[in-house]
Design an enzyme around this catalytic site. Structure first.
Site, PDB file in Angstrom:
ATOM      1  N   HIS A 145       1.700  -1.618   1.969  1.00  0.00           N
ATOM      2  CA  HIS A 145       0.320  -1.262   2.328  1.00  0.00           C
ATOM      3  C   HIS A 145      -0.701  -1.834   1.355  1.00  0.00           C
ATOM      4  O   HIS A 145      -1.898  -1.858   1.635  1.00  0.00           O
ATOM      5  CB  HIS A 145       0.161   0.256   2.464  1.00  0.00           C
ATOM      6  CG  HIS A 145       0.143   1.026   1.183  1.00  0.00           C
ATOM      7  ND1 HIS A 145       1.218   1.748   0.725  1.00  0.00           N
ATOM      8  CD2 HIS A 145      -0.825   1.186   0.257  1.00  0.00           C
ATOM      9  CE1 HIS A 145       0.911   2.329  -0.425  1.00  0.00           C
ATOM     10  NE2 HIS A 145      -0.332   2.003  -0.727  1.00  0.00           N
ATOM     11  N   ASP A 175       7.836   0.448   3.358  1.00  0.00           N
ATOM     12  CA  ASP A 175       6.573   0.174   2.662  1.00  0.00           C
ATOM     13  C   ASP A 175       6.806  -0.632   1.390  1.00  0.00           C
ATOM     14  O   ASP A 175       6.219  -0.338   0.342  1.00  0.00           O
ATOM     15  CB  ASP A 175       5.828   1.474   2.349  1.00  0.00           C
ATOM     16  CG  ASP A 175       4.365   1.228   2.004  1.00  0.00           C
ATOM     17  OD1 ASP A 175       3.863   0.123   2.295  1.00  0.00           O
ATOM     18  OD2 ASP A 175       3.727   2.120   1.417  1.00  0.00           O
ATOM     19  N   SER A 249      -0.134   2.728  -6.279  1.00  0.00           N
ATOM     20  CA  SER A 249       0.893   2.332  -5.309  1.00  0.00           C
ATOM     21  C   SER A 249       1.556   1.015  -5.685  1.00  0.00           C
ATOM     22  O   SER A 249       0.886   0.088  -6.126  1.00  0.00           O
ATOM     23  CB  SER A 249       0.298   2.186  -3.911  1.00  0.00           C
ATOM     24  OG  SER A 249       0.006   3.415  -3.348  1.00  0.00           O
TER      25      SER A 249
END
Length: 520
Positions: A145, A175, A249
């Site tokens: 992402h 992801d 992230s």
């Protein structure tokens, strides 16, 4: 990152970024790293527990050089409908409500018109996240992402060197993404550890770029293992209380040896900031995915073509299964490996190659098996346990399924008499041309359609709604309201505490238990 307001419930956020931030963190360290052969598997180092150090400074010094900043640039056209322009429900953002005649009303109205006009000029959106180097040749791990939809990706090293990055491959289901940068000399890198040895209570370290603040080090412990946060069929997250915020992230979670035991991906938060509940993809899962991305650019997974549910106490009672364990088959893909092995709805898969299976773990374990391999399932079926050999197939690529409208049929006259199941909180009817048209049911849909659901009743509590179709009761097909009632009464006569209904809704098939002893 989508955030909730003060009056909204807590939620899980996968986009650990705000405004311009998306992604981030960590990276493991190795003492005097040696460059591995280009075709060698990714290195792994020990992750045994270690006592609390007097300081994390020496460990942080070793890890920081391999942590990078990942920035992306994306061009959005005026008529773009990418998810960055949508709210949490997938809808186009609405103009805030202002008093009539307010200057703010005109401002936002003009802004939205410029934003959504077909001939509006392209807009550039930048995102900022993190990653970590796993090979001195320049392979970088981050979250999918972080780089999704990007037109340009750049990686910034700790010494502020900026390098253009190429996306080698990405995997939506976990992801994860693998990047490649080129540098004039070997780059500092970190190695994966064995996440299976990470124990609850072990110290962990996180390094990343929260809110764009590069090189931030935080510490905590492993809070839990095997977390399912409903982000996909392969959820098996490590939970940690090491502070993880927007911009974290894509980075690693370290043990006290400097080994990467996880890739930070999501947080649980009421406001988007850290409340001490973060989630990381285990390194053992990440390593398998990244090795495939490095070799082929995509990920191949094992698949048998079943839809499954966890076996709850109510479901087990309805089936006559004791104790409650295994993965309940709620649907079988036509022509898939499970169909060829003659698995059926209502079967309970209890073991895979001799290892016990619990609930939603089955898709993840099957995905790890090589395509074409032969596996053995121990299946409980109507009171008997049988061995089912099955050949592992390849997981099909996701398809964009556009729902097409069925042609309307002329009304065939008054619908058949419906059944009112007051204690269950719903009314059901036979599927007629009228109900098929009203609820947009397919021409080949069979069963009994739910026409009304009582507010606050058991059916509503279980997520049933008008238009859902009951296809089986206690593993027996039904096509009329009378058969539905008979199936429920038969369960009562058998002194069941609950009855199982197989329901077809917009998400597919699932088993729904209803109590027969008055407990809702």
């Amino acid at each position: 990152m989508r955030v909730s307001g003060p009056s909204r419930p807590l939620f899980l956020s996968l986009g650990l970024a705000c405004a311009l931030c998306v992604g981030t963190m960590l990276s493991p360290a190795c003492a005097e790293p040696q460059a591995p052969p280009a075709t060698a598997p990714m290195p792994s180092i020990s992750t045994n527990a270690q006592g609390v150090p007097d300081s994390f400074a020496d460990l942080a010094d070793r890890l920081l050089p391999a942590v990078v900043n990942v920035s992306t640039q994306q061009t959005l056209k005026g008529d773009s409908d990418e998810d960055e322009d949508e709210d949490e429900g997938g809808q186009t953002p609405q103009v805030p409500q202002f008093p009539p005649g307010s200057p703010f009303e005109k401002f936002f109205h003009d802004f939205m018109n410029r934003k959504t006009a077909p001939n509006a000029p392209p807009r550039r959106m930048q995102a900022l996240g993190s990653g970590f180097i796993i090979d001195p040749e320049g392979y970088v791990v981050t979250n999918n992402h972080v780089i999704r939809h990007a037109d340009r990706v750049t990686v910034t090293l700790q010494d502020n060197t900026t390098l253009p990055a190429k996306v080698i491959g990405h995997d939506d289901r976990t992801d994860l993404a693998l990047l490649k940068v080129s540098a004039p000399k070997p780059l500092p890198f970190v190695a994966f550890g064995d996440s299976d040895t990470a124990r609850v209570g072990n110290w962990v370290l996180a390094i990343g770029n929260p809110f764009g603040l590069s090189g931030t080090v935080t510490a905590g412990i492993v809070s839990s293992r095997g977390r399912n946060i409903d982000q996909g069929p392969y959820d098996d997250f490590i939970q940690t209380d090491a502070p993880i915020n927007k911009g974290n992230s894509g980075g690693p979670l370290f043990d006290m040896h400097g080994a990467v035991i996880g890739v930070n991906t999501a947080i649980y938060s009421p406001s988007g900031g850290s409340v001490g509940i973060g989630f990381a993809i285990p390194s053992n899962e990440a390593r398998r995915v990244l090795e495939q991305l490095r070799k082929t650019g995509h990920v191949s997974r094992g698949w048998i073509g079943v839809r499954i549910q966890a076996v709850t106490a109510e479901i087990a009672d309805g089936l006559g299964l004791k104790p409650a364990k295994g993965a309940l088959v709620a649907g079988v893909e036509p022509k898939g490996p499970a169909a060829q092995a003659q698995l059926a709805t209502g079967d309970v898969i209890q073991q895979l190659d001799g290892k016990p299976i619990e609930g939603r773990a089955l898709p993840r374990l099957i995905a790890d098996l090589p395509v074409g391999a032969q596996a053995h399932l121990s299946v409980w079926r109507k009171g008997k346990t049988i061995d089912v050999p099955i050949t592992i197939g390849a997981l099909p690529e996701p398809k964009d399924e556009a729902q097409t409208s069925k042609p309307a049929h002329p009304d065939a006259g008054p619908a058949e008499k419906s059944v009112d199941l007051g204690p269950f909180g719903f009314r059901a009817s036979s599927i007629t041309d009228a109900t098929r048209r009203k609820f947009r049911l397919s021409e080949d849909q069979k069963g009994v359609v739910i026409t009304d659901v009582a507010e606050g009743g058991p059916a509503m509590d279980r997520g049933l709604k008008p238009g859902d179709v009951i296809t089986e009761v206690q593993q027996t097909p039904v096509s009329t309201p009378a058969q539905l009632r008979q199936g429920i009464e038969a369960a009562r006569k058998d002194k069941r505490h609950s009855v199982l209904l197989l329901v077809h809704d917009m998400d597919g098939l699932r088993w729904v238990p209803f109590p027969l002893d008055g407990d809702h």
